[in-house]
Design a protein around this motif. Structure first.
Motif, mmCIF file in Angstrom:
data_model
loop_
_atom_site.group_PDB
_atom_site.id
_atom_site.type_symbol
_atom_site.label_atom_id
_atom_site.label_comp_id
_atom_site.label_asym_id
_atom_site.label_seq_id
_atom_site.Cartn_x
_atom_site.Cartn_y
_atom_site.Cartn_z
ATOM 1 N N PRO A 129 0.816 -1.151 -0.001
ATOM 2 C CA PRO A 129 -0.072 -0.122 0.030
ATOM 3 C C PRO A 129 0.846 1.265 0.085
ATOM 4 N N SER A 130 0.108 2.379 -0.521
ATOM 5 C CA SER A 130 0.971 3.714 -0.336
ATOM 6 C C SER A 130 0.907 4.019 0.987
ATOM 7 N N ARG A 131 1.461 5.369 1.428
ATOM 8 C CA ARG A 131 1.441 5.868 2.823
ATOM 9 C C ARG A 131 0.232 6.231 2.935
ATOM 10 N N SER A 132 -1.000 6.369 2.063
ATOM 11 C CA SER A 132 -2.188 6.547 2.407
ATOM 12 C C SER A 132 -3.071 5.291 2.709
ATOM 13 N N GLY A 133 -2.342 4.262 2.408
ATOM 14 C CA GLY A 133 -2.888 2.894 2.844
ATOM 15 C C GLY A 133 -3.780 2.339 1.677
ATOM 16 N N ASN A 134 -3.325 3.041 0.418
ATOM 17 C CA ASN A 134 -4.324 2.500 -0.765
ATOM 18 C C ASN A 134 -3.323 1.558 -1.589
ATOM 19 N N LEU A 135 -3.796 0.514 -2.106
ATOM 20 C CA LEU A 135 -3.316 -0.513 -3.221
ATOM 21 C C LEU A 135 -3.145 0.115 -4.346
ATOM 22 N N VAL A 136 -3.981 0.928 -4.836
ATOM 23 C CA VAL A 136 -4.021 1.624 -5.933
ATOM 24 C C VAL A 136 -4.275 3.032 -6.052
ATOM 25 N N GLU A 137 -3.255 3.797 -6.288
ATOM 26 C CA GLU A 137 -3.290 5.466 -6.458
ATOM 27 C C GLU A 137 -3.487 5.890 -7.962
ATOM 28 N N GLU A 138 -4.295 7.007 -8.026
ATOM 29 C CA GLU A 138 -4.575 7.510 -8.978
ATOM 30 C C GLU A 138 -3.532 8.982 -9.110
ATOM 31 N N VAL A 139 -2.894 9.151 -9.995
ATOM 32 C CA VAL A 139 -1.967 10.207 -10.241
ATOM 33 C C VAL A 139 -2.256 10.859 -11.544
ATOM 34 N N VAL A 140 -2.237 12.266 -11.313
ATOM 35 C CA VAL A 140 -2.523 13.346 -12.467
ATOM 36 C C VAL A 140 -0.982 14.011 -13.131
ATOM 37 N N ALA A 141 -0.933 13.495 -14.454
ATOM 38 C CA ALA A 141 0.337 13.936 -14.979
ATOM 39 C C ALA A 141 -0.016 15.623 -15.331
ATOM 40 N N ALA A 142 1.284 16.276 -15.766
ATOM 41 C CA ALA A 142 1.090 17.560 -16.120
ATOM 42 C C ALA A 142 0.198 17.855 -17.213
ATOM 43 N N ASP A 143 -0.034 17.089 -18.289
ATOM 44 C CA ASP A 143 -1.142 17.119 -19.222
ATOM 45 C C ASP A 143 -2.546 16.750 -18.810
ATOM 46 N N GLY A 144 -2.553 16.569 -17.712
ATOM 47 C CA GLY A 144 -4.083 16.246 -17.361
ATOM 48 C C GLY A 144 -4.312 14.656 -17.469
ATOM 49 N N SER A 145 -3.580 13.803 -17.907
ATOM 50 C CA SER A 145 -3.780 12.542 -17.970
ATOM 51 C C SER A 145 -3.699 11.688 -16.412
ATOM 52 N N ARG A 146 -4.592 10.980 -16.223
ATOM 53 C CA ARG A 146 -4.839 10.249 -15.012
ATOM 54 C C ARG A 146 -4.094 8.687 -15.280
ATOM 55 N N TYR A 147 -3.316 8.401 -14.272
ATOM 56 C CA TYR A 147 -2.695 7.087 -14.216
ATOM 57 C C TYR A 147 -2.874 6.330 -12.920
ATOM 58 N N CYS A 148 -2.924 4.879 -13.055
ATOM 59 C CA CYS A 148 -2.985 4.089 -11.856
ATOM 60 C C CYS A 148 -1.528 3.797 -11.595
ATOM 61 N N VAL A 149 -1.304 3.806 -10.511
ATOM 62 C CA VAL A 149 0.033 3.384 -9.650
ATOM 63 C C VAL A 149 -0.205 2.327 -8.738
ATOM 64 N N THR A 150 0.441 1.185 -8.970
ATOM 65 C CA THR A 150 0.607 0.212 -7.893
ATOM 66 C C THR A 150 2.032 -0.313 -7.875
ATOM 67 N N VAL A 151 2.092 -0.834 -6.434
ATOM 68 C CA VAL A 151 3.553 -1.395 -6.154
ATOM 69 C C VAL A 151 3.460 -2.788 -5.367
ATOM 70 N N THR A 152 4.339 -3.439 -5.900
ATOM 71 C CA THR A 152 4.672 -5.062 -5.191
ATOM 72 C C THR A 152 5.927 -5.054 -4.685
ATOM 73 N N ARG A 153 6.294 -5.953 -3.618
ATOM 74 C CA ARG A 153 7.606 -6.294 -3.147
ATOM 75 C C ARG A 153 8.094 -7.102 -4.347
ATOM 76 N N LYS A 154 9.344 -6.797 -4.507
ATOM 77 C CA LYS A 154 10.073 -7.680 -5.632
ATOM 78 C C LYS A 154 10.393 -9.002 -5.259
ATOM 79 N N ALA A 155 10.191 -10.123 -5.686
ATOM 80 C CA ALA A 155 10.256 -11.508 -5.347
ATOM 81 C C ALA A 155 11.672 -11.809 -5.839
ATOM 82 N N PRO A 156 12.159 -12.828 -5.223
ATOM 83 C CA PRO A 156 13.769 -13.144 -5.739
ATOM 84 C C PRO A 156 13.527 -14.212 -6.936
#
Length: 322
Positions: free
Chosen positions: A77-104
Motif C-alpha cells: 500500500p501507499s502511505r495513504s493505505g491504498n493499494l492503487v493510487e491515481e496520479v494526474v500528470a502535467a497534461d491532465g492524463s490520469r494514471y493508476c499506480v501500484t507497487v509490489t514487493r520484488k520477489a527473488p
C-alpha cells in the motif's frame, strides 16, 4: 514524461533518483524498480485508459491471496493505505499506480531442456494448486470478476475483422462453445489468473521457489485454463531436441504435482490438451494482423507463428512436433 513522478515518490516514500527502469511487463505499462529501507519494490504505472475500479478489485483480491499464503507477489500500500493510487500528470492524463514487493528470482521468455530442473516445474504445479485452493476459499460470487469469455484475456477474441480465414474462425468458435458448455460453477471453478506464462512466473534458481505475478487478467473460469496457459507457453518457448517428449513429460509433471496438492477433483492432461487448441486459435486470431503485416516478427510472436498456420489448418494436436 513519467506520470507525476515526484508525487508517486512521496506516496511510496522513496527518492525519485532511486527509480530504475525495470524489464517491461505487459503491453502498455511502465515498470520500475526502487529501493526503500534496503528492500526492492516494483512500481507499475498503468496507461490512462486503465479501469481504476477493476485494478483496485484485482489488487485487493491479490492481497487476500497473499495473506492466505498463496505464492503471489505481495501488494504494497501507499502511505495513504491504498493499494492503487491515481496520479494526474502535467497534461491532465490520469494514471493508476501500484507497487509490489520484488520477489527473488527471474522470469523466462525462452527455455531450453536444461534451463530449469524438473523440481521447478513440479513447484509450478503445486503452487498453482495452492492458488486455486485459496481462490475456492475466497469465493467469487460477489467479487465482480468477468467470466473468461467476457473478459480481456488470451482466451477471448473480441475482434475477428483482421483474420480472414473462415476455417480458423470457425474452429475457434467450436472450441469456444465447448468451453462455454463445460464452464459451470463447481468443484474446479473460481477466480483464475488466466495469464500464467513463464514471463509471469518468477523462479528463484537457488531454491526452486516459484512466485506468480501480473494479475491484470483475473476472471471467473475453470481452473484448468491456468494449467492450459502454463503448458501452452511451455510448448511455444521450449527449444530443444525431442521436443514432443520433453514438453509432454514436463507438462505431465506440472499436472501431476497440481493434482497431488489440489483439494478438488482431479484434472487430467487430456483436459488440458482440449483447451490448448482454444488458446492456440485465440492467439492466432488476436495477433493475426502482426503476423501478416510485421516483417520480420520478433520475440514470442516469432516463435509462436513459425509454422503455426500450417499446423492449425491441418488440425495438428498442439503437443506434437516433428
Amino acid at each position: 514524461m513519467r506520470a507525476g513522478i515526484l508525487e508517486i515518490a512521496s506516496l511510496y516514500d522513496f527518492e525519485p533518483g532511486n527509480l530504475l527502469n525495470a524489464e517491461s511487463r505487459g503491453n502498455s505499462n511502465e515498470t520500475f524498480d526502487f529501493m526503500r529501507s534496503g528492500e526492492c519494490f516494483i512500481l507499475r504505472i498503468s496507461p490512462p485508459d486503465q479501469d481504476f475500479r477493476a485494478l483496485s478489485r484485482n489488487m485487493s483480491y491479490l492481497a487476500e491471496h497473499f495473506s492466505l499464503g498463496s505464492p503471489v507477489v505481495e501488494p504494497v500500500p501507499s502511505r495513504s493505505g491504498n493499494l492503487v493510487e491515481e496520479v494526474v500528470a502535467a497534461d491532465g492524463s490520469r494514471y493508476c499506480v501500484t507497487v509490489t514487493r520484488k520477489a527473488p528470482g527471474i522470469s523466462h521468455d525462452y527455455l531450453s531442456a536444461d534451463s530449469l530442473n524438473e523440481e521447478v516445474f513440479r513447484n509450478i504445479g503445486r503452487n498453482l494448486a495452492i492458488f486455486h485452493n485459496n481462490s475456492q476459499k475466497l469465493g467469487y460470487s460477489s467479487r465482480g470478476f468477468p467470466d473468461l469469455l467476457d473478459g480481456d484475456n488470451c482466451f477471448n477474441v473480441r475482434n475477428f475483422s483482421k483474420c480472414a480465414d473462415d476455417h480458423v474462425i470457425g474452429r475457434y468458435g467450436e472450441y469456444r462453445r465447448m468451453y462455454a458448455e463445460r464452464a459451470v460453477p463447481g468443484d474446479n471453478f473460481g477466480v483464475v489468473h488466466s495469464d500464467i506464462h513463464f514471463d509471469n512466473i518468477i523462479v528463484d534458481l537457488s531454491s526452486n521457489r516459484v512466485t506468480f505475478c501480473d494479475f491484470d487478467d483475473m476472471c471467473k473460469g475453470l481452473f484448468v485454463v491456468d494449467l492450459t496457459m502454463v503448458v501452452f507457453d511451455l510448448g511455444v518457448i521450449m527449444q530443444c531436441e525431442r521436443k514432443t517428449e520433453v514438453v509432454r513429460n514436463l507438462a505431465g509433471a506440472i499436472v501431476d504435482s497440481y493434482n497431488q496438492t489440489s483439494t478438488r477433483e482431479r484434472i487430467y492432461l487430456s483436459e488440458v490438451e482440449e483447451f490448448l487448441k482454444l488458446l492456440e486459435l485465440s492467439l492466432f486470431i488476436r495477433y493475426y494482423d502482426f503476423y501478416t503485416r510485421s516483417s520480420p516478427l520478433q520475440g514470442w510472436l516469432q516463435i509462436f507463428y513459425e509454422g503455426r498456420e500450417e499446423r492449425i489448418l491441418s488440425d495438428a494436436p498442439f503437443l506434437t512436433w516433428k
